[in-house]
Design an enzyme around this catalytic site. Structure first.
Site, PDB file in Angstrom:
ATOM      1  N   ARG A 164      11.119  -2.651  11.987  1.00  0.00           N
ATOM      2  CA  ARG A 164      10.122  -2.102  12.901  1.00  0.00           C
ATOM      3  C   ARG A 164       9.878  -3.057  14.066  1.00  0.00           C
ATOM      4  NH1 ARG A 164       5.316  -0.466   8.901  1.00  0.00           N
ATOM      5  NH2 ARG A 164       4.186  -1.577  10.526  1.00  0.00           N
ATOM      6  N   ARG A 177      -0.490  -9.494  13.187  1.00  0.00           N
ATOM      7  CA  ARG A 177      -1.026  -8.464  12.292  1.00  0.00           C
ATOM      8  C   ARG A 177      -1.819  -9.075  11.142  1.00  0.00           C
ATOM      9  NH1 ARG A 177       4.170  -5.675  10.832  1.00  0.00           N
ATOM     10  NH2 ARG A 177       3.026  -4.424   9.333  1.00  0.00           N
ATOM     11  N   ARG A 188      11.724  -6.555   5.355  1.00  0.00           N
ATOM     12  CA  ARG A 188      11.498  -5.121   5.168  1.00  0.00           C
ATOM     13  C   ARG A 188      12.276  -4.315   6.217  1.00  0.00           C
ATOM     14  NH1 ARG A 188       5.502  -2.680   4.390  1.00  0.00           N
ATOM     15  NH2 ARG A 188       5.187  -2.844   6.629  1.00  0.00           N
ATOM     16  N   ARG A 204      -9.653   0.580   8.678  1.00  0.00           N
ATOM     17  CA  ARG A 204      -9.155  -0.760   8.950  1.00  0.00           C
ATOM     18  C   ARG A 204     -10.168  -1.620   9.679  1.00  0.00           C
ATOM     19  NH1 ARG A 204      -3.390  -0.048   8.859  1.00  0.00           N
ATOM     20  NH2 ARG A 204      -2.181  -1.763   9.660  1.00  0.00           N
ATOM     21  N   LYS A 258       0.823  -1.210   0.000  1.00  0.00           N
ATOM     22  CA  LYS A 258       0.000   0.000   0.000  1.00  0.00           C
ATOM     23  C   LYS A 258       0.860   1.265   0.000  1.00  0.00           C
ATOM     24  CE  LYS A 258      -2.086  -1.041   3.892  1.00  0.00           C
ATOM     25  NZ  LYS A 258      -1.566  -2.382   4.262  1.00  0.00           N
TER      26      LYS A 258
HETATM   27  P1  ADP Z   1       0.952  -2.276   8.014  1.00  0.00           P
HETATM   28  O1  ADP Z   1      -0.088  -1.885   6.996  1.00  0.00           O
HETATM   29  O2  ADP Z   1       2.252  -2.589   7.424  1.00  0.00           O
HETATM   30  O3  ADP Z   1       0.462  -3.280   9.015  1.00  0.00           O
HETATM   31  P2  ADP Z   1       0.804   0.338   9.289  1.00  0.00           P
HETATM   32  O4  ADP Z   1       2.021   1.144   9.240  1.00  0.00           O
HETATM   33  O5  ADP Z   1      -0.338   0.711   8.433  1.00  0.00           O
HETATM   34  O6  ADP Z   1       1.282  -1.136   9.003  1.00  0.00           O
HETATM   35  O7  ADP Z   1       0.250   0.240  10.794  1.00  0.00           O
HETATM   36  C1  ADP Z   1       1.074  -0.108  11.874  1.00  0.00           C
HETATM   37  C2  ADP Z   1       0.251  -0.242  13.137  1.00  0.00           C
HETATM   38  O8  ADP Z   1      -0.390   1.002  13.434  1.00  0.00           O
HETATM   39  C3  ADP Z   1      -0.893  -1.242  13.062  1.00  0.00           C
HETATM   40  O9  ADP Z   1      -0.467  -2.555  13.334  1.00  0.00           O
HETATM   41  C4  ADP Z   1      -1.850  -0.696  14.117  1.00  0.00           C
HETATM   42  O10 ADP Z   1      -1.402  -1.004  15.421  1.00  0.00           O
HETATM   43  C5  ADP Z   1      -1.709   0.805  13.940  1.00  0.00           C
HETATM   44  N1  ADP Z   1      -2.682   1.363  12.967  1.00  0.00           N
HETATM   45  C6  ADP Z   1      -2.401   1.972  11.786  1.00  0.00           C
HETATM   46  N2  ADP Z   1      -3.527   2.373  11.152  1.00  0.00           N
HETATM   47  C7  ADP Z   1      -4.557   2.010  11.953  1.00  0.00           C
HETATM   48  C8  ADP Z   1      -5.975   2.140  11.852  1.00  0.00           C
HETATM   49  N3  ADP Z   1      -6.571   2.720  10.788  1.00  0.00           N
HETATM   50  N4  ADP Z   1      -6.715   1.635  12.882  1.00  0.00           N
HETATM   51  C9  ADP Z   1      -6.154   1.055  13.951  1.00  0.00           C
HETATM   52  N5  ADP Z   1      -4.827   0.900  14.100  1.00  0.00           N
HETATM   53  C10 ADP Z   1      -4.018   1.373  13.120  1.00  0.00           C
END
Ligand code: ADP
Ligand code: ZN
Length: 213
Positions: A160, A171, A127, A88, A13
């Protein structure tokens, strides 16, 4: 363009959003980046989000909606925005729908980037992310020139906290349970484009085709 990018962690994404941003200046909005910034800065938001993130769990919907309500009304969003990692959950998608109606903004559509679990697991464990500018590298396919140092800004490039095998597996489970239902949600709204991604360029092309049609 005003798009939602859906897809499991590691589906690409962020990479797709960065490529689209270059095309027309739409703002990339990554809730993950916003939250990681808040954790680093030690703000209230960061303190509330940190433990959820580290475990690979979702941050509560009301915190996320507070961030997005403000962010979507900043001036750079007037040109367009690419939502990367938001919504999400179904409640976030419902709240976003209400918010956009309230501020009188129309979405183009939601893009589902469909990638197999094997590819995703391999990508996430290899990554690496720059703590300074958020640039994404891969130890196998796109290493930094100097190990651990960002090519773009010179800051540290690290794995990370939530990219340990345990957190990754959590996740992916959280994605399947909470986020995958959004595919049905946007399909019901007649707003879904599904792309089985071979490369980020192919995803960008499919998006451009749909926008032009
Ligand atoms: P990825 O898509 O690689 O899992 P992100 O960088 O989008 O990682 O998100 C990292 C973390 O941030 C998630 O695992 C969650 O804990 C939190 N997070 C990000 N966006 C949201 C969201 N829209 N709602 C709830 N938690 C979120
Ligand atoms: Zn950097």
């Amino acid at each position: 363009m005003k798009l939602i990018l859906l897809g499991a962690p590691g589906a690409g994404k962020g990479t797709v959003a960065k490529q689209l941003m270059k095309l027309d200046g739409s703002a990339q909005i990554s809730t993950g980046d916003i939250l990681r910034g808040a954790v680093q800065a030690g703000s209230d938001l960061g303190k509330q989000a940190e433990a959820f993130m580290k475990a690979g769990d979702l941050v509560p919907d009301d915190l996320i909606m507070g961030i997005m309500e403000q962010r979507l009304q900043e001036p750079d969003c007037a040109n367009g925005f690419l939502l990367d990692g938001f919504p999400r959950t179904i409640p976030q998608a419902e709240a976003l729908k209400d918010l956009l109606k309230r501020i009188n903004v129309d979405l183009d559509f939601a893009v589902e980037i469909d990638v197999s679990r094997d590819v995703i697991l391999d990508r996430l464990t290899t990554r690496r992310t720059c703590v300074g500018c958020g640039a994404i590298y891969n130890v196998k396919s796109m290493p930094t020139k100097v190990e651990g140092v960002c090519d773009k800004c010179g800051d540290k490039v690290v794995q990370r906290d939530d990219e340990t095998e345990e957190a990754i597996s959590n996740r992916l489970d959280v994605y399947n349970e909470k986020t995958a239902p959004l595919v049905g949600f946007y399909s019901n709204e007649n707003m879904l484009l599904t792309v089985s991604a071979t490369s980020s360029e192919a995803v960008v092309e499919a998006i451009q085709d749909r926008l032009a049609s």
